[in-house]
Design a protein around this motif. Structure first.
Motif, PDB file in Angstrom:
ATOM      1  N   ARG A  69      16.818  15.895  45.373  1.00 12.99           N
ATOM      2  CA  ARG A  69      16.241  14.927  46.330  1.00 12.99           C
ATOM      3  C   ARG A  69      17.093  13.673  46.401  1.00 12.99           C
ATOM      4  N   ARG A  74      15.935  18.434  50.922  1.00 13.06           N
ATOM      5  CA  ARG A  74      14.484  18.394  51.153  1.00 13.06           C
ATOM      6  C   ARG A  74      13.824  19.656  50.602  1.00 13.06           C
ATOM      7  N   PHE A  75      12.608  19.473  50.113  1.00  7.05           N
ATOM      8  CA  PHE A  75      11.798  20.564  49.589  1.00  7.05           C
ATOM      9  C   PHE A  75      10.487  20.615  50.358  1.00  7.05           C
ATOM     10  N   VAL A  76      10.014  21.827  50.615  1.00  3.41           N
ATOM     11  CA  VAL A  76       8.708  22.041  51.202  1.00  3.41           C
ATOM     12  C   VAL A  76       8.015  23.101  50.350  1.00  3.41           C
ATOM     13  N   ASN A  77       6.857  22.749  49.810  1.00  2.00           N
ATOM     14  CA  ASN A  77       6.105  23.675  48.963  1.00  2.00           C
ATOM     15  C   ASN A  77       6.944  24.238  47.822  1.00  2.00           C
ATOM     16  N   ARG A  79      10.149  24.719  47.610  1.00  4.15           N
ATOM     17  CA  ARG A  79      11.349  25.459  48.011  1.00  4.15           C
ATOM     18  C   ARG A  79      12.259  24.560  48.842  1.00  4.15           C
ATOM     19  N   ALA A  81      14.023  23.244  51.842  1.00  8.03           N
ATOM     20  CA  ALA A  81      13.702  23.284  53.275  1.00  8.03           C
ATOM     21  C   ALA A  81      14.971  23.579  54.066  1.00  8.03           C
TER      22      ALA A  81
END
Length: 82
Positions: A69, A74-77, A79, A81
Motif C-alpha cells: 500500500r 490497491r487491495f480489495v477484499n 486481494r 485490485a
C-alpha cells in the motif's frame, strides 16, 4: 539462486509478481523454489511477490499489505485490485 534473486530485484516499486511468474522468468518449473530463496535471502523486495490468486503470504499478510500500500498498490477484499 542468482536468477530468482535477479528477477525479484527487478520488480519495480508498486508492482507485484506471483511466485510462479518469478519462477517462470527465472527458468524454473516451480514457485516453491522462489519461496525458499525469499526465506533464505535478505535485502530482497519480498513484499512484491504474492500468491497466484492475488493474495499476500498468509503469515506475513499484514506487513506485506502495508508495504505494498505504501507503494501505491490497491487491495480489495484482501486481494490485489486490478
Amino acid at each position: 539462486m542468482r536468477r530468482v534473486r535477479a528477477v525479484i530485484t527487478a520488480i519495480p516499486a508498486g508492482e507485484v509478481m506471483s511466485y510462479g511468474d518469478v519462477a517462470t522468468r527465472a527458468g524454473l518449473r516451480s514457485g516453491r523454489i522462489v519461496g525458499r530463496v525469499l526465506a533464505e535471502s535478505h535485502g530482497l523486495p519480498w513484499h512484491r511477490v504474492i500468491r497466484a490468486d492475488g493474495t499476500p503470504t498468509p503469515h506475513l499478510a499484514a506487513r506485506q499489505i502495508a508495504l505494498l500500500r505504501a507503494e501505491g498498490v490497491r487491495f480489495v477484499n484482501g486481494r490485489i485490485a486490478n
